[in-house]
Design a protein around this motif. Structure first.
Motif, PDB file in Angstrom:
ATOM      1  N   VAL A  44       5.637   3.557   2.730  1.00 30.67           N
ATOM      2  CA  VAL A  44       4.890   2.495   3.434  1.00 30.67           C
ATOM      3  C   VAL A  44       4.792   1.280   2.518  1.00 30.67           C
ATOM      4  O   VAL A  44       4.219   1.365   1.429  1.00 30.67           O
ATOM      5  N   VAL A  51       4.153  -4.841   7.703  1.00 30.40           N
ATOM      6  CA  VAL A  51       4.133  -3.437   7.285  1.00 30.40           C
ATOM      7  C   VAL A  51       5.470  -2.802   7.627  1.00 30.40           C
ATOM      8  O   VAL A  51       5.931  -2.879   8.772  1.00 30.40           O
ATOM      9  N   ILE A  66       7.681   0.769   7.394  1.00 31.81           N
ATOM     10  CA  ILE A  66       7.639   2.203   7.126  1.00 31.81           C
ATOM     11  C   ILE A  66       9.057   2.743   7.306  1.00 31.81           C
ATOM     12  O   ILE A  66       9.674   2.523   8.352  1.00 31.81           O
ATOM     13  N   GLU A 102       1.983   2.290  -0.371  1.00 35.59           N
ATOM     14  CA  GLU A 102       0.938   3.313  -0.254  1.00 35.59           C
ATOM     15  C   GLU A 102       1.419   4.612   0.361  1.00 35.59           C
ATOM     16  O   GLU A 102       2.475   4.678   0.989  1.00 35.59           O
ATOM     17  N   GLU A 103       0.614   5.600   0.175  1.00 31.60           N
ATOM     18  CA  GLU A 103       0.843   6.942   0.703  1.00 31.60           C
ATOM     19  C   GLU A 103       0.883   6.893   2.230  1.00 31.60           C
ATOM     20  O   GLU A 103       0.089   6.189   2.846  1.00 31.60           O
ATOM     21  N   PHE A 104       1.796   7.626   2.831  1.00 35.35           N
ATOM     22  CA  PHE A 104       1.876   7.691   4.298  1.00 35.35           C
ATOM     23  C   PHE A 104       0.812   8.655   4.801  1.00 35.35           C
ATOM     24  O   PHE A 104       0.659   9.757   4.280  1.00 35.35           O
ATOM     25  N   LEU A 105       0.076   8.222   5.807  1.00 36.69           N
ATOM     26  CA  LEU A 105      -0.969   9.081   6.383  1.00 36.69           C
ATOM     27  C   LEU A 105      -0.550   9.502   7.784  1.00 36.69           C
ATOM     28  O   LEU A 105      -0.114   8.665   8.580  1.00 36.69           O
ATOM     29  N   ILE A 148      -6.892   2.243   7.335  1.00 36.72           N
ATOM     30  CA  ILE A 148      -5.503   1.761   7.253  1.00 36.72           C
ATOM     31  C   ILE A 148      -5.529   0.278   6.920  1.00 36.72           C
ATOM     32  O   ILE A 148      -4.737  -0.225   6.153  1.00 36.72           O
ATOM     33  N   GLU A 149      -6.434  -0.428   7.548  1.00 40.43           N
ATOM     34  CA  GLU A 149      -6.558  -1.865   7.285  1.00 40.43           C
ATOM     35  C   GLU A 149      -7.904  -2.370   7.758  1.00 40.43           C
ATOM     36  O   GLU A 149      -8.540  -1.775   8.629  1.00 40.43           O
ATOM     37  N   LYS A 161      -3.992  -7.587   1.366  1.00 44.49           N
ATOM     38  CA  LYS A 161      -4.025  -6.108   1.396  1.00 44.49           C
ATOM     39  C   LYS A 161      -4.429  -5.576   0.028  1.00 44.49           C
ATOM     40  O   LYS A 161      -5.113  -4.568  -0.076  1.00 44.49           O
ATOM     41  N   LYS A 195       3.655  -2.802   2.291  1.00 44.65           N
ATOM     42  CA  LYS A 195       2.863  -3.817   2.987  1.00 44.65           C
ATOM     43  C   LYS A 195       2.880  -5.140   2.236  1.00 44.65           C
ATOM     44  O   LYS A 195       2.488  -5.188   1.065  1.00 44.65           O
ATOM     45  N   LYS A 226       0.468  -0.197  20.550  1.00 48.10           N
ATOM     46  CA  LYS A 226       1.159  -1.325  19.920  1.00 48.10           C
ATOM     47  C   LYS A 226       2.641  -1.420  20.278  1.00 48.10           C
ATOM     48  O   LYS A 226       3.200  -2.509  20.300  1.00 48.10           O
ATOM     49  N   GLU A 235      -4.649   7.033  15.240  1.00 47.83           N
ATOM     50  CA  GLU A 235      -5.332   5.772  14.906  1.00 47.83           C
ATOM     51  C   GLU A 235      -6.458   5.441  15.876  1.00 47.83           C
ATOM     52  O   GLU A 235      -6.448   5.852  17.035  1.00 47.83           O
ATOM     53  N   ALA A 281      -5.533   5.378   1.882  1.00 46.79           N
ATOM     54  CA  ALA A 281      -4.334   5.948   1.251  1.00 46.79           C
ATOM     55  C   ALA A 281      -4.242   5.487  -0.201  1.00 46.79           C
ATOM     56  O   ALA A 281      -4.579   4.338  -0.509  1.00 46.79           O
TER      57      ALA A 281
END
Ligand code: AMP
Ligand code: GLY
Length: 425
Positions: free
Chosen positions: A147, A159, A161, A191-194, A288-289, A107, A149, A220, A198, A122
């Motif tokens: 967040v 991940v 959260i 990282e910053e939460f977005l 995001i990834e 990551k 990771k 998911k 998705e 993010a």
């Protein structure tokens, strides 16, 4: 063409189903495959992570093309292994080099790559073992949710959260200093939460040129209304109504193009699929990834919409001439609903006989966790099989898949009944 496909899930069954339709195919082997893939080729008892065994099989069977389904062999360097062995060098292999697979395998690497190439994502900071105090201080400066990771591959569980600062700090310490995720968590990206919706976007690239495949949305969480624990995926749909030409244009310009040119400029060999896990925040897409392979369960909805012969595209990849090809798509909706074993993703039973498979009709069944004994197909995993149906409307496609989901049965069968509901306007 003699082809070896590596992997054993629903994604690989979808790939096998598609490759088997190619005019260029002579023989298809799937290693290790499942009860579904054997309808399209020969299952081989080989571990995709045992490169030496894969290489030996390729040479003994004069395989010309290897398609790598899952991320693990790619992150482990199977492409580099082939390139380093003179006898295997001429065999085409679909998948990135170890350096390219780092987009998924680390990551921290992916975030730094995006920063270098100005790709929206993010904001973040990375902390290593021994830096947990620094990381805890950093968390204090952020507003929740937090967040965290794990840097490396963690089977979809890396991940975390949480809105609780204390919990976020404890988890950081667990990862960095107590190896909560083993080596994968020795580095942690915070990282910053977005906040947004998705979307999964896929490209096939030869390292220079690319073709955009149909986009998809996956579901998911195990429970309806996106509740309960995360799973390997409970269903997917394609196309995604909110992925209109304006949004897809921004995705191509701001994300896809700089990713492909960034890999090229950095001399990273990448011939394969790139999966962009995106989030749409108020009309602006962010990454995001990255994944270095096709998605699962997205493949089960996406691949049936591709009309073009995949082997032809794979051949063009070898020559780095993907620019001479276009991709023809079925414009209809594809809806894929996963039947899973009751209890999944926690503990569940296996070995249950699956009945009603003869009702398949025009839907497609992609096996994931299945096995067979004589003529009986048995459950062998949590996610058992995906039912994919197509129709001019999303509602129509879903209706077909749900009708079949009722008819196929095994003890403690479970499926989400709200796949795609959020996309119907
Ligand atoms: P990943 O394994 O990176 O796909 O992350 C798993 C899930 O966590 C994603 O599918 C998102 O739902 C969520 N997630 C990851 N990063 C963020 C973020 N920065 N903001 C909000 N949600 C995120
Ligand atoms: N659908 C998420 C993944 O394949 O990782």
């Amino acid at each position: 063409m003699k082809v070896l496909l590596l992997g054993s899930g629903g994604r690989e069954h979808a790939l096998a189903w598609k490759i088997a339709q190619s005019q260029l195919l002579t023989t298809l082997f799937i290693a290790p495959g499942n009860a579904g893939t054997r309808q399209h080729g020969t299952n081989i008892d080989l571990n995709p992570e045992d490169f030496e065994a894969v290489g030996t099989f390729v040479l003994e069977n004069k395989i010309q093309l290897v398609v790598v389904g899952p991320e693990k062999p790619l992150v482990g360097g199977i492409v580099d292994y082939f390139q380093a062995h003179p006898a295997l060098e001429s065999v085409e292999i679909i998948g990135p080099s170890k350096a390219g697979a780092m987009l998924e395998g680390s990551k921290d690497f992916a975030k730094a790559f995006m920063l270098r190439h100005n790709i929206p994502t993010a904001s973040y900071q990375t902390f290593c073992t021994g830096e947990s105090e620094k990381g805890k201080m950093f968390l204090k400066t952020l507003s929740p949710p937090y967040v965290l990771k794990a840097d490396g591959l963690a089977a979809g569980k890396g991940v975390i959260i949480t809105s609780n600062l204390g919990e976020a700090q404890n988890i950081l310490t667990e990862m960095l200093d107590r190896e909560m995720f083993g080596d994968a968590g020795k580095k942690v990206v915070i990282e910053e939460f977005l906040d947004g919706i998705e979307l999964s976007v896929f490209v096939l690239t030869d390292g220079k040129n690319y073709l955009i495949l149909p986009e998809a949305k996956d579901y998911k969480r195990v429970g309806e209304g996106n509740t309960g624990p995360n799973t390997g995926g409970m269903g997917s749909v394609s196309p995604v109504p909110f992925a209109n030409p304006e949004l897809m244009g921004k995705i191509e310009e701001r994300i896809i193009k700089p990713t492909i040119s960034g890999l090229f400029e950095e001399g990273i060999d990448y011939k394969g699929f790139i999966f962009f896990g995106l989030i749409n925040v108020g009309g602006n897409p962010l990454v995001i990834e990255y994944n270095c392979r096709m998605g699962d369960p997205e493949s089960e909805a996406v691949i049936p919409r591709i009309k073009t012969d995949l082997l032809k595209l794979f051949q063009a990849i070898k020559k780095q001439r993907l620019n001479e090809h276009q991709i023809e798509l079925n414009p209809n909706y594809s809806a894929s609903v996963f039947l899973v074993s009751g209890g999944y993703p926690d503990s569940y039973e296996k070995g249950k006989a699956i009945t009603g498979l003869e009702n398949q009709g025009e839907s497609i069944l992609f096996h994931a966790g299945t096995d067979f004994r004589g003529n009986t197909v048995l459950t062998s995993g949590g996610r058992v099989m995906a039912i994919t149906s197509m129709d001019e409307t999303l509602a129509g496609a879903l209706k077909k898949s749900y009708r079949l989901a009722e008819k196929i049965d095994f003890e403690k069968k479970y499926y989400r009944k709200d796949i795609g509901n959020d996309l119907m306007v």
